[in-house]
Every structure is written in C-alpha cells, then in structure tokens.
Write a protein that holds these residues in place. Structure first.
Motif, PDB file in Angstrom:
ATOM      1  N   ALA A 111     -90.628  89.740  64.971  1.00  0.00           N
ATOM      2  CA  ALA A 111     -90.809  90.998  65.280  1.00  0.00           C
ATOM      3  C   ALA A 111     -90.386  92.369  64.106  1.00  0.00           C
ATOM      4  N   THR A 112     -89.942  91.713  63.001  1.00  0.00           N
ATOM      5  CA  THR A 112     -89.205  92.807  61.995  1.00  0.00           C
ATOM      6  C   THR A 112     -89.968  92.030  60.729  1.00  0.00           C
ATOM      7  N   LEU A 113     -90.077  92.906  59.689  1.00  0.00           N
ATOM      8  CA  LEU A 113     -90.458  92.528  58.328  1.00  0.00           C
ATOM      9  C   LEU A 113     -89.511  91.727  57.599  1.00  0.00           C
ATOM     10  N   GLU A 114     -88.235  91.937  57.857  1.00  0.00           N
ATOM     11  CA  GLU A 114     -87.122  90.981  57.202  1.00  0.00           C
ATOM     12  C   GLU A 114     -87.332  89.601  57.944  1.00  0.00           C
ATOM     13  N   GLN A 115     -88.048  89.473  58.947  1.00  0.00           N
ATOM     14  CA  GLN A 115     -88.321  87.971  59.410  1.00  0.00           C
ATOM     15  C   GLN A 115     -89.232  87.246  58.846  1.00  0.00           C
ATOM     16  N   LEU A 116     -90.128  88.115  58.003  1.00  0.00           N
ATOM     17  CA  LEU A 116     -91.267  87.302  57.174  1.00  0.00           C
ATOM     18  C   LEU A 116     -90.663  87.044  55.855  1.00  0.00           C
ATOM     19  N   SER A 117     -89.510  87.068  55.548  1.00  0.00           N
ATOM     20  CA  SER A 117     -88.821  86.387  54.244  1.00  0.00           C
ATOM     21  C   SER A 117     -89.058  85.140  54.320  1.00  0.00           C
ATOM     22  N   GLY A 118     -89.311  84.580  53.310  1.00  0.00           N
ATOM     23  CA  GLY A 118     -89.766  83.142  52.914  1.00  0.00           C
ATOM     24  C   GLY A 118     -90.867  82.653  53.602  1.00  0.00           C
ATOM     25  N   LYS A 119     -91.710  83.572  54.670  1.00  0.00           N
ATOM     26  CA  LYS A 119     -93.077  83.028  55.242  1.00  0.00           C
ATOM     27  C   LYS A 119     -94.234  83.438  54.477  1.00  0.00           C
ATOM     28  N   ARG A 120     -95.067  82.669  54.790  1.00  0.00           N
ATOM     29  CA  ARG A 120     -96.697  83.007  54.194  1.00  0.00           C
ATOM     30  C   ARG A 120     -97.283  84.200  54.817  1.00  0.00           C
ATOM     31  N   VAL A 121     -97.764  85.308  53.985  1.00  0.00           N
ATOM     32  CA  VAL A 121     -98.311  86.355  54.460  1.00  0.00           C
ATOM     33  C   VAL A 121     -99.834  86.449  53.879  1.00  0.00           C
ATOM     34  N   ARG A 140     -96.019  91.886  48.203  1.00  0.00           N
ATOM     35  CA  ARG A 140     -95.163  91.714  47.065  1.00  0.00           C
ATOM     36  C   ARG A 140     -94.096  92.515  46.671  1.00  0.00           C
ATOM     37  N   ARG A 141     -94.291  93.967  47.020  1.00  0.00           N
ATOM     38  CA  ARG A 141     -93.261  94.823  46.605  1.00  0.00           C
ATOM     39  C   ARG A 141     -92.047  94.924  47.781  1.00  0.00           C
ATOM     40  N   VAL A 142     -92.636  94.834  48.787  1.00  0.00           N
ATOM     41  CA  VAL A 142     -91.537  95.146  50.076  1.00  0.00           C
ATOM     42  C   VAL A 142     -90.992  93.891  50.792  1.00  0.00           C
ATOM     43  N   ILE A 143     -91.799  92.811  50.600  1.00  0.00           N
ATOM     44  CA  ILE A 143     -91.170  91.330  50.998  1.00  0.00           C
ATOM     45  C   ILE A 143     -91.233  90.476  49.922  1.00  0.00           C
ATOM     46  N   PRO A 144     -90.598  90.635  48.875  1.00  0.00           N
ATOM     47  CA  PRO A 144     -90.696  89.937  47.642  1.00  0.00           C
ATOM     48  C   PRO A 144     -90.524  88.285  47.815  1.00  0.00           C
ATOM     49  N   THR A 145     -89.923  88.012  48.845  1.00  0.00           N
ATOM     50  CA  THR A 145     -89.442  86.609  49.212  1.00  0.00           C
ATOM     51  C   THR A 145     -90.545  85.718  49.906  1.00  0.00           C
ATOM     52  N   ALA A 146     -91.515  86.608  50.489  1.00  0.00           N
ATOM     53  CA  ALA A 146     -92.628  86.071  51.145  1.00  0.00           C
ATOM     54  C   ALA A 146     -93.607  85.492  50.077  1.00  0.00           C
ATOM     55  N   GLU A 147     -94.380  84.592  50.633  1.00  0.00           N
ATOM     56  CA  GLU A 147     -95.356  84.020  49.699  1.00  0.00           C
ATOM     57  C   GLU A 147     -96.744  84.679  49.979  1.00  0.00           C
ATOM     58  N   THR A 148     -97.258  85.557  49.260  1.00  0.00           N
ATOM     59  CA  THR A 148     -98.514  86.095  49.420  1.00  0.00           C
ATOM     60  C   THR A 148     -99.750  85.263  49.352  1.00  0.00           C
ATOM     61  N   VAL A 149    -100.723  85.044  50.258  1.00  0.00           N
ATOM     62  CA  VAL A 149    -101.851  84.111  50.274  1.00  0.00           C
ATOM     63  C   VAL A 149    -102.988  85.089  50.490  1.00  0.00           C
ATOM     64  N   THR A 150    -104.081  85.085  49.278  1.00  0.00           N
ATOM     65  CA  THR A 150    -105.187  85.973  49.399  1.00  0.00           C
ATOM     66  C   THR A 150    -106.309  85.471  49.867  1.00  0.00           C
ATOM     67  N   PHE A 151    -107.170  86.048  50.414  1.00  0.00           N
ATOM     68  CA  PHE A 151    -108.583  85.896  50.654  1.00  0.00           C
ATOM     69  C   PHE A 151    -109.538  87.035  50.535  1.00  0.00           C
ATOM     70  N   GLN A 152    -110.706  86.715  50.486  1.00  0.00           N
ATOM     71  CA  GLN A 152    -111.870  87.551  49.933  1.00  0.00           C
ATOM     72  C   GLN A 152    -112.251  88.553  51.225  1.00  0.00           C
ATOM     73  N   ASP A 153    -111.998  88.174  52.509  1.00  0.00           N
ATOM     74  CA  ASP A 153    -112.401  89.204  53.487  1.00  0.00           C
ATOM     75  C   ASP A 153    -111.184  89.031  54.894  1.00  0.00           C
ATOM     76  N   VAL A 160    -101.102  80.502  57.841  1.00  0.00           N
ATOM     77  CA  VAL A 160    -100.206  81.696  57.509  1.00  0.00           C
ATOM     78  C   VAL A 160     -99.183  82.168  58.630  1.00  0.00           C
ATOM     79  N   ASP A 161     -98.297  82.759  58.306  1.00  0.00           N
ATOM     80  CA  ASP A 161     -97.453  83.583  59.512  1.00  0.00           C
ATOM     81  C   ASP A 161     -97.816  84.493  59.862  1.00  0.00           C
TER      82      ASP A 161
END
Length: 272
Positions: A133-143, A156-169, A182-183
């Motif tokens: 329910a919060t951005l803080e809870q995404l720490s260490g999660k995959r976004v 990457r800037r606001v939740i630096p401990t999250a793992e960012t997974v990118t897609f084309q669409d 992903v979470d």
C-alpha cells in the motif's frame, strides 16, 4: 592541393549558410509541405491504432495535427519505441515528438520542450492481494516499467532498492504483474486506471496512493529551432485560450471515457 584564401572563405560562408538553413526547421517543414511527428502508436489514449480504421489516433496525434494545420501542411506519423524518441529527433528523422515525453533535466539538455500539454502522475499498480500500500513496501521488490521511460528512471531514483524490470510496451509490463513475475508496474496513473478496470474481474489490482513523481509532458523539438518552438507554443497557447484544448482533453480523458478525468492543469512553460 591547397585552397586559396578566397575559396576557403567562400566555403566557410557556404557552410554557414547551409547550417543556418538546416537550423530553420519551420521554413523546412513549410517548404516540404509535411510535418513528421514521432509518436509511440502503442500508448492508448495518447497514440494507438484504431481497431476499426487501423489508423493511429489519440491525444498526442490531435496535438500534432493542430501544429500541422497551423502551418498548412500534411501530418505524417512515425511510430517509434520509447527509447528511440530522442535519437530519432536528434538525427532529423522526425520534426517533432508527441510521445508521452515527460520533462527531465537530462532530456532537457538534449532537446527543447514546448509548453506542457499534459501533466502526469506516475504511480505503481500492484495486485490487490499483495498487501502493498506504500512505496516503501516496494523496497527490495521487482517493479516493471517501459524501457527508456521516465517511469523507469523514477523508480530507480525514488525506490533505489527495488529491482527495475523493463519492457517494450505497457501490456507486457502489466502482464508481468498479473503473472506474478514482478510486484508492481510504474506508469502514468491514467494508463494504470484503465488497466485496473480491464482486469478487475480476473485479476483485481490496486494503485498505490502516493505518486512516485509528477511530471509535465511537452512536445519535443531540436535545440536551436527557436522559430519552430515558438510556433508550437503559439499553437498550444491558442488552443488553451479558445477552449479547444479542453475539448481535445475531454475527447480522450473526459467523463464519457473510461478515465473520467477533469482537466486540472494549465498549458504553460515547463520550469525545471
């Protein structure tokens, strides 16, 4: 063979003339009779393929069309990937970008932005049963986020401990949440609102209330094109003053759409 001073000077003058001509985008577009607009083509309701006509339509398309109409030229749309937007503009393959182009300091060092024509709240969509329910809870999660987007940079800037997974669409980035790969999925709130409604029956979703960040969007033009940029801003200002901008907004985002949004921002200069 060495060039004479006169010949060398002449070449320098000629080079200067050619450079000046290339820099006059406004005159070039008018002379060509066509405005080439770079857009995504896969981001409803900004630019997407109409299932009936197969033509690319949307809010971004309408804005570009207004610029073309003001110049008395035809509009040509060039679909492109998110990460290709700025390179395509800098290489001269398009005249202007109307492609979900959020303002960032880094981008503003490469290109110029028009006045803002949309303001986007970037949020994160999660599964309703995730307990997040919060951005803080995404720490260490995959976004997930679109590759090369400001959403990706924002996570990457606001939740630096999250793992960012990118897609084309957006569809792929959203599907990753549905499948539990992903979470969360970070994107413009209005895109998330539609996806949430579409998936409500089979895969209930929720949107984290706090925004990752808020960004103004502008039309992108090459640096040094003052006359062209002024013309684009003039069009946006006149659309705002006449009420036409509000009508275009309502057409794609208003009460009669799945978004049900109200226009709550001004068309104005983007101040970084």
């Amino acid at each position: 063979m060495r060039l004479s001073k006169v010949t060398a000077a002449g070449l320098l003058i000629l080079t200067g003339v050619v450079s000046a001509a290339k820099a006059d985008e406004l005159a070039d577009v008018k002379s060509r009779g066509k405005l080439v607009c770079g857009t995504l083509g896969t981001a409803e309701p900004f630019s997407f393929q109409d299932p009936k006509t197969r033509e690319i339509v949307g809010y971004d398309v309408d804005m570009c069309r207004k610029v073309a109409e003001s110049l008395g030229v035809a509009l040509e749309l060039k679909p492109m990937a998110v990460e290709a937007r700025i390179p395509e503009l800098l290489q001269g393959r398009v005249d202007i970008l109307a492609a979900n182009l959020g303002w960032t300091k880094e981008r503003a060092q490469q290109i110029d932005y028009s006045y803002s024509y949309f303001v986007s709240e970037q949020k994160v969509l999660v599964s309703a049963d995730s307990g997040i329910a919060t951005l803080e809870q995404l720490s260490g999660k995959r976004v997930s986020a679109l590759k090369g987007s400001s959403s990706e940079q924002g996570v990457r800037r606001v939740i630096p401990t999250a793992e960012t997974v990118t897609f084309q669409d957006s569809s792929s980035a959203f599907l990753a949440v549905v499948q539990g790969k992903v979470d969360g999925f970070c994107a413009s709130e209005l895109i998330l609102v539609k996806l949430r409604k579409q998936a409500q029956a089979s895969a209930p979703m929720s949107i984290v209330e706090k925004s990752v960040f808020v960004e103004p969007w502008g039309l992108g033009v090459r640096k040094g094109e003052a006359a062209f940029k002024d013309q684009v801003n003039k069009v946006l200002t006149e659309l705002d003053a006449s009420g036409e901008a509000g009508k275009i907004f309502a057409k794609w985002f208003g009460p009669d759409t799945v978004y049900g949004m109200k226009l709550d921002f001004k068309i104005e200069e983007i101040k970084g």
